[in-house]
Write a protein that holds these residues in place. Structure first.
Motif, PDB file in Angstrom:
ATOM      1  N   VAL A  66       0.716  -1.126   0.018  1.00 15.75           N
ATOM      2  CA  VAL A  66       0.047  -0.107   0.145  1.00 15.75           C
ATOM      3  C   VAL A  66       0.812   1.399   0.260  1.00 15.75           C
ATOM      4  O   VAL A  66       1.993   1.269   0.398  1.00 15.75           O
ATOM      5  CB  VAL A  66      -1.019   0.048   1.179  1.00 15.75           C
ATOM      6  CG1 VAL A  66      -1.884  -1.107   1.277  1.00 15.75           C
ATOM      7  CG2 VAL A  66      -0.121   0.212   2.424  1.00 15.75           C
ATOM      8  N   ASP A  67       0.225   2.368  -0.449  1.00 13.03           N
ATOM      9  CA  ASP A  67       0.771   3.618  -0.293  1.00 13.03           C
ATOM     10  C   ASP A  67       0.665   4.284   0.976  1.00 13.03           C
ATOM     11  O   ASP A  67       0.075   3.671   1.851  1.00 13.03           O
ATOM     12  CB  ASP A  67       0.456   4.517  -1.425  1.00 13.03           C
ATOM     13  CG  ASP A  67      -1.256   4.899  -1.329  1.00 13.03           C
ATOM     14  OD1 ASP A  67      -1.536   4.930  -0.221  1.00 13.03           O
ATOM     15  OD2 ASP A  67      -1.579   5.607  -2.019  1.00 13.03           O
ATOM     16  N   SER A  68       1.040   5.556   1.261  1.00 14.37           N
ATOM     17  CA  SER A  68       1.143   6.059   2.496  1.00 14.37           C
ATOM     18  C   SER A  68      -0.439   6.389   3.090  1.00 14.37           C
ATOM     19  O   SER A  68      -0.558   6.592   4.254  1.00 14.37           O
ATOM     20  CB  SER A  68       2.023   7.537   2.414  1.00 14.37           C
ATOM     21  OG  SER A  68       1.269   8.290   1.494  1.00 14.37           O
ATOM     22  N   ARG A  69      -1.340   6.329   2.139  1.00 17.59           N
ATOM     23  CA  ARG A  69      -2.627   6.527   2.442  1.00 17.59           C
ATOM     24  C   ARG A  69      -3.492   5.055   2.624  1.00 17.59           C
ATOM     25  O   ARG A  69      -4.631   5.113   2.793  1.00 17.59           O
ATOM     26  CB  ARG A  69      -3.353   7.345   1.613  1.00 17.59           C
ATOM     27  CG  ARG A  69      -2.684   8.843   1.370  1.00 17.59           C
ATOM     28  CD  ARG A  69      -3.273   9.736   0.300  1.00 17.59           C
ATOM     29  NE  ARG A  69      -4.847   9.804   0.418  1.00 17.59           N
ATOM     30  CZ  ARG A  69      -5.438  10.522  -0.416  1.00 17.59           C
ATOM     31  NH1 ARG A  69      -5.045  11.057  -1.592  1.00 17.59           N
ATOM     32  NH2 ARG A  69      -6.833  10.708  -0.356  1.00 17.59           N
ATOM     33  N   GLY A  70      -2.645   4.286   2.310  1.00 14.51           N
ATOM     34  CA  GLY A  70      -3.498   2.735   2.825  1.00 14.51           C
ATOM     35  C   GLY A  70      -3.967   2.168   1.573  1.00 14.51           C
ATOM     36  O   GLY A  70      -4.323   1.288   1.765  1.00 14.51           O
ATOM     37  N   ARG A  71      -3.742   2.599   0.304  1.00 15.21           N
ATOM     38  CA  ARG A  71      -4.383   2.261  -0.914  1.00 15.21           C
ATOM     39  C   ARG A  71      -3.442   1.323  -1.660  1.00 15.21           C
ATOM     40  O   ARG A  71      -2.474   1.561  -1.448  1.00 15.21           O
ATOM     41  CB  ARG A  71      -4.564   3.694  -2.034  1.00 15.21           C
ATOM     42  CG  ARG A  71      -5.497   4.562  -1.447  1.00 15.21           C
ATOM     43  CD  ARG A  71      -5.575   5.914  -2.332  1.00 15.21           C
ATOM     44  NE  ARG A  71      -4.041   6.397  -2.449  1.00 15.21           N
ATOM     45  CZ  ARG A  71      -4.080   7.582  -2.823  1.00 15.21           C
ATOM     46  NH1 ARG A  71      -4.997   8.398  -3.364  1.00 15.21           N
ATOM     47  NH2 ARG A  71      -2.687   8.176  -3.053  1.00 15.21           N
ATOM     48  N   ILE A  72      -4.066   0.530  -2.111  1.00 15.37           N
ATOM     49  CA  ILE A  72      -3.317  -1.036  -2.697  1.00 15.37           C
ATOM     50  C   ILE A  72      -2.695  -0.371  -3.823  1.00 15.37           C
ATOM     51  O   ILE A  72      -3.285   0.310  -4.784  1.00 15.37           O
ATOM     52  CB  ILE A  72      -4.114  -2.087  -2.933  1.00 15.37           C
ATOM     53  CG1 ILE A  72      -4.777  -2.631  -1.613  1.00 15.37           C
ATOM     54  CG2 ILE A  72      -3.517  -3.078  -3.705  1.00 15.37           C
ATOM     55  CD1 ILE A  72      -5.865  -3.780  -1.722  1.00 15.37           C
TER      56      ILE A  72
END
Length: 591
Positions: free
Chosen positions: A401-407
């Motif tokens: 995931v990225d820093s915002r929790g998106r896969i």
């Protein structure tokens, strides 16, 4: 007929269409059933299936226990723990080297629902006391010697506290009088006259244990420096052990060598329990790691699976190179595990060529995940075995995931997250820290945010490219920078401290301190040796900085590198430190 240009504009060719975005999420197979019984069932099942086969061989103690004997001795020790007043949920602490009493105590406590907290062998007396206070240890089993280290001060410190454990069981030092009725020898405690509970009492205690009870408490350092104890259940570590052993294809014909310490998940779960579940024999060649004794055990005991963190393999390779011809080539080792910190591909190549181990595997995970979530396979090609962390275990999920929790899409770097059976119940009495690293998604799935940066490829193999967290991993041991920073700041001549891990060929990472003198220093400053001693007085010796840099010295700069808000930019400090090492001694920087 239409022109080619009109065909292209009206109907895009598949070759020019944008590729489908594949999300970085993988799920392990669920074909294999999970173990849904507590440890006592596994002990008794193995005693029946493997009977007189060697379960635990400790040559340095001249002890070799069969599956049947180990089951019986763990029953006896469990009865003694019940006599000592332990109830379901009471904590048993162990601090010792790789020895048979460690295994017996762990199995006995697990039988009756008593979590076992494993104390790091490098703990100072103050660190040991603090750890015991955090989890309220009722019985402490501690070795009088751990390798060359005399533990007398630790034992005296524990016994001096009125609020300490009810019983302190000392391994070795059989003739020592500790001046306390709370102190016992192991043999005396084990054979305590009229002490053992009845079989009925033992069966009643075992019947109260369920698979989601805590079996093991493992201290793990976070970047905050606040000690946390990961709560690992019977379900967590028994299943992890089963799958790790299956990846190595262990059978009752195998003999496993386990140099990693039992106080670490590597030694206990990936070593002992993986071997135990599959009916193999496990050998603990030395109390604490000894490269020479490990090599000799490989040849003498006809080892078929060799375990170790990278630094252990480096030490063995160095010894084999230094003493060419002293030992016969390895012929019996078919596989093994390298884990604990990132495993460089050149090391895997050396293990293959110089140690003649054809199918060394790499395992990845963290204490909070029991510990393995990814592992390579014997069937993997050389590139996958040397350069990846393998694929997820059964009943385990992973995503990036990225820093915002998106896969993220396949191939893109981000934070590795894992879910499934390996995840800890949480940190002992620390819901705040638990929620920081374990979060539920929109589907109610709980994920562990590892702090490691990496990516997944299209075949589901994982790659670790670095760490998002600032944790230092030295020889497979987690070290908290802020803990060392705090100790350094207690020195009157130090005004600021920033601790990072720098590249180190032997240990993977070495502790380095960037320091700024305090106002009262007035041009004077302690030597590197004095600083190491200062840190070692209250923290383990492995936490003392190998490298020390002072603000104002050539190449370091006029101040520590910070953000506008005043936070240290540790990634830049690491880059600076590694650069300084190469400038000062390009050869030494690689050692």
């Amino acid at each position: 007929m239409a022109s080619s240009s009109s065909l292209v504009s009206s109907s895009p060719s598949p070759a020019t269409a944008p590729p489908a975005v594949i999300p970085s999420i993988v799920r392990g197979t669920k074909i294999v059933q999970l173990i849904e019984k507590p440890l006592s069932h596994l002990i008794e099942d193995c005693a029946i299936r493997f009977d007189d086969r060697s379960a635990v061989n400790v040559p340095w103690q001249k002890v070799d226990l069969s599956y049947r004997t180990l089951a019986e001795r763990s029953r006896m020790m469990a009865k003694v723990l019940l006599w000592a007043g332990l109830k379901h949920g009471d904590v048993v602490g162990i601090m010792g080297g790789n020895r048979y009493e460690y295994i017996e105590t762990f199995l006995a406590a697990g039988r009756i629902g008593c979590p076992v907290v494993l104390m790091n062998n490098m703990f100072t007396p103050a660190e040991l006391e603090h750890a015991m206070g955090r989890v309220s240890v009722s019985v402490l089993v501690i070795a009088g010697l751990i390798g060359p280290r005399n533990m007398e001060e630790h034992i005296k410190s524990v016994l001096a506290r009125a609020d300490g454990p009810k019983h302190v069981v000392v391994l070795g030092n059989e003739n020592k009088n500790w001046g306390s009725d709370r102190a016992h020898t192991y043999s005396g405690f084990f054979n305590e006259a009229n002490s053992k509970a009845t079989d009925v009492e033992l069966e009643a205690a075992e019947s109260r244990v369920v698979v989601n009870d805590i079996l093991n408490l493992q201290f793990t350092s976070g970047t905050t420096g606040r000690p946390k104890a990961a709560c690992l259940t019977h379900r967590n570590i028994l299943n992890d052990a089963m799958f790790v052993g299956a990846a190595m294809k262990l059978t009752p014909a195998d003999v496993v060598s386990c140099p990693p310490p039992l106080f670490h998940c590597f030694g206990l779960v990936m070593g002992f329990l993986a071997s135990f579940y599959h009916g193999s024999s496990i050998v603990f060649p030395s109390d604490t790691f000894n490269a020479e004794m490990t090599i000799e055990s490989v040849l003498r005991d006809r080892i078929s699976a060799l375990l170790g963190v990278p630094t252990m393999f480096f030490a063995q390779l160095e010894l084999l190179e230094k003493h060419k011809g002293r030992w016969a080539p390895f012929k019996t080792v078919r596989t093994g595990l390298a884990a604990g910190s990132q495993v460089p591909a050149p090391l895997m190549e050396s293990i293959f060529k110089q140690m003649n181990i054809p199918s060394m595997l790499i395992a990845y995970g963290m204490t909070e995940t029991s510990p393995v979530t990814f592992i390579t396979a014997i069937e993997d090609n050389k590139d996958k075995r040397f350069n990846t962390i393998g694929r997820v275990l059964p009943h385990t999920d992973a995503k990036v995931v990225d820093s915002r929790g998106r896969i993220l899409p396949i191939g893109q770097r981000g934070e590795i997250c894992t879910a499934g059976f390996p995840l800890q119940r949480g940190y002992w009495n620390d819901e705040e820290k638990t929620c920081e690293v374990m979060q539920e998604d929109e589907h109610g799935v709980r994920w562990m945010y590892t702090g490691d940066e990496g990516y997944l490829d299209a075949d589901g193999y994982g790659y670790v490219t670095g760490r998002i967290k600032d944790l230092i991993i030295r020889g497979g041991e987690n070290i908290s920078p802020s803990e060392i920073e705090g100790r350094l700041l207690e020195h009157p001549l130090i005004g600021e401290s920033c601790v990072v891990g720098l590249d180190d060929k032997k240990y993977g990472e070495a502790v380095a301190a960037f320091l700024k003198a305090s106002d009262q220093a007035k041009g004077s400053r302690p030597s590197d040796a004095e600083l190491r001693q200062w840190v070692s007085q209250t923290l383990g010796r492995h936490k003392a900085p190998k490298h020390v840099f002072w603000v104002g010295d050539q190449g370091v700069g006029k101040d520590l590198i910070k953000t506008a808000s005043g936070k240290y930019q540790k990634h830049l400090m690491r880059a600076l430190g590694n650069g300084l090492l190469k400038q000062s001694d390009p050869v030494a920087a690689k050692l």
